[in-house]
Design a protein around this motif. Structure first.
Motif, PDB file in Angstrom:
ATOM      1  N   UNK A  57       0.817  -1.208   0.000  1.00  0.00           N
ATOM      2  CA  UNK A  57       0.000   0.000   0.000  1.00  0.00           C
ATOM      3  C   UNK A  57       0.855   1.263   0.000  1.00  0.00           C
ATOM      4  N   UNK A  58       2.151   1.094   0.151  1.00  0.00           N
ATOM      5  CA  UNK A  58       3.120   2.185   0.158  1.00  0.00           C
ATOM      6  C   UNK A  58       2.827   3.186   1.268  1.00  0.00           C
ATOM      7  N   UNK A  59       2.239   2.690   2.341  1.00  0.00           N
ATOM      8  CA  UNK A  59       2.014   3.555   3.488  1.00  0.00           C
ATOM      9  C   UNK A  59       3.344   3.797   4.189  1.00  0.00           C
ATOM     10  N   UNK A  60       3.522   4.981   4.648  1.00  0.00           N
ATOM     11  CA  UNK A  60       4.706   5.295   5.432  1.00  0.00           C
ATOM     12  C   UNK A  60       4.365   5.006   6.881  1.00  0.00           C
ATOM     13  N   UNK A  61       5.169   4.175   7.480  1.00  0.00           N
ATOM     14  CA  UNK A  61       4.950   3.815   8.874  1.00  0.00           C
ATOM     15  C   UNK A  61       6.087   4.374   9.687  1.00  0.00           C
ATOM     16  N   UNK A  62       5.776   5.292  10.540  1.00  0.00           N
ATOM     17  CA  UNK A  62       6.779   5.885  11.405  1.00  0.00           C
ATOM     18  C   UNK A  62       6.944   5.016  12.647  1.00  0.00           C
ATOM     19  N   UNK A  63       8.137   4.502  12.816  1.00  0.00           N
ATOM     20  CA  UNK A  63       8.410   3.712  14.006  1.00  0.00           C
ATOM     21  C   UNK A  63       8.657   4.636  15.182  1.00  0.00           C
ATOM     22  N   UNK A  64       8.246   4.208  16.349  1.00  0.00           N
ATOM     23  CA  UNK A  64       8.581   4.990  17.535  1.00  0.00           C
ATOM     24  C   UNK A  64      10.110   5.104  17.657  1.00  0.00           C
ATOM     25  N   UNK A  65      10.591   6.244  18.155  1.00  0.00           N
ATOM     26  CA  UNK A  65      12.031   6.503  18.221  1.00  0.00           C
ATOM     27  C   UNK A  65      12.784   5.382  18.931  1.00  0.00           C
ATOM     28  N   UNK A  66      12.257   4.894  20.044  1.00  0.00           N
ATOM     29  CA  UNK A  66      12.938   3.837  20.788  1.00  0.00           C
ATOM     30  C   UNK A  66      13.086   2.567  19.972  1.00  0.00           C
ATOM     31  N   UNK A  67      12.052   2.190  19.252  1.00  0.00           N
ATOM     32  CA  UNK A  67      12.100   0.999  18.414  1.00  0.00           C
ATOM     33  C   UNK A  67      13.094   1.184  17.286  1.00  0.00           C
ATOM     34  N   UNK A  68      13.060   2.345  16.653  1.00  0.00           N
ATOM     35  CA  UNK A  68      13.976   2.631  15.553  1.00  0.00           C
ATOM     36  C   UNK A  68      15.423   2.547  16.035  1.00  0.00           C
ATOM     37  N   UNK A  69      15.706   3.092  17.203  1.00  0.00           N
ATOM     38  CA  UNK A  69      17.070   3.068  17.741  1.00  0.00           C
ATOM     39  C   UNK A  69      17.510   1.646  18.072  1.00  0.00           C
ATOM     40  N   UNK A  70      16.611   0.851  18.681  1.00  0.00           N
ATOM     41  CA  UNK A  70      16.956  -0.536  19.004  1.00  0.00           C
ATOM     42  C   UNK A  70      17.190  -1.351  17.744  1.00  0.00           C
ATOM     43  N   UNK A  71      16.354  -1.144  16.733  1.00  0.00           N
ATOM     44  CA  UNK A  71      16.501  -1.858  15.477  1.00  0.00           C
ATOM     45  C   UNK A  71      17.821  -1.484  14.810  1.00  0.00           C
ATOM     46  N   UNK A  72      18.130  -0.222  14.772  1.00  0.00           N
ATOM     47  CA  UNK A  72      19.378   0.240  14.175  1.00  0.00           C
ATOM     48  C   UNK A  72      20.577  -0.348  14.914  1.00  0.00           C
ATOM     49  N   UNK A  73      20.533  -0.324  16.242  1.00  0.00           N
ATOM     50  CA  UNK A  73      21.633  -0.874  17.042  1.00  0.00           C
ATOM     51  C   UNK A  73      21.791  -2.371  16.782  1.00  0.00           C
ATOM     52  N   UNK A  74      20.688  -3.097  16.677  1.00  0.00           N
ATOM     53  CA  UNK A  74      20.753  -4.540  16.422  1.00  0.00           C
ATOM     54  C   UNK A  74      21.343  -4.831  15.049  1.00  0.00           C
ATOM     55  N   UNK A  75      20.939  -4.055  14.055  1.00  0.00           N
ATOM     56  CA  UNK A  75      21.471  -4.248  12.696  1.00  0.00           C
ATOM     57  C   UNK A  75      22.966  -3.946  12.672  1.00  0.00           C
ATOM     58  N   UNK A  76      23.374  -2.860  13.299  1.00  0.00           N
ATOM     59  CA  UNK A  76      24.786  -2.491  13.316  1.00  0.00           C
ATOM     60  C   UNK A  76      25.617  -3.533  14.063  1.00  0.00           C
ATOM     61  N   UNK A  77      25.106  -4.051  15.166  1.00  0.00           N
ATOM     62  CA  UNK A  77      25.832  -5.068  15.926  1.00  0.00           C
ATOM     63  C   UNK A  77      25.988  -6.332  15.089  1.00  0.00           C
TER      64      UNK A  77
END
Length: 78
Positions: A52-72
């Motif tokens: 549907x090409x909806x933009x889903x804004x993740x909560x800041x805390x989730x985005x940070x945890x996801x980014x940290x997990x990917x980087x690790x």
């Protein structure tokens, strides 16, 4: 059916490219496995959002945890 077998067939199930007998086995597994039911529902929702090409804004805390997990994971060698 094990969770690993279910996950291996998830794509085919979502694409409706699976024999009726096997689909019934997958459904039986889902009735007794909350983990796989959540995985199926989450995957379906992800596909829906993407299509549907909806933009889903993740909560800041989730985005940070996801980014940290990917980087690790990448530091370990994806």
């Amino acid at each position: 059916m094990t969770c690993s077998e279910f996950l291996a067939l998830l794509d085919d199930m979502l694409d409706d490219a699976i024999r009726p007998e096997l689909r019934q086995e997958l459904q039986q597994h889902l009735e007794s496995c909350d983990h796989c039911e959540v995985t199926l529902n989450t995957t379906r929702k992800t596909i829906q959002i993407y299509r549907s090409q909806q933009i889903y804004e993740m909560p800041a805390g989730l985005r940070e945890r996801l980014h940290a997990a990917i980087m690790a994971r990448c530091k370990k060698g994806c």
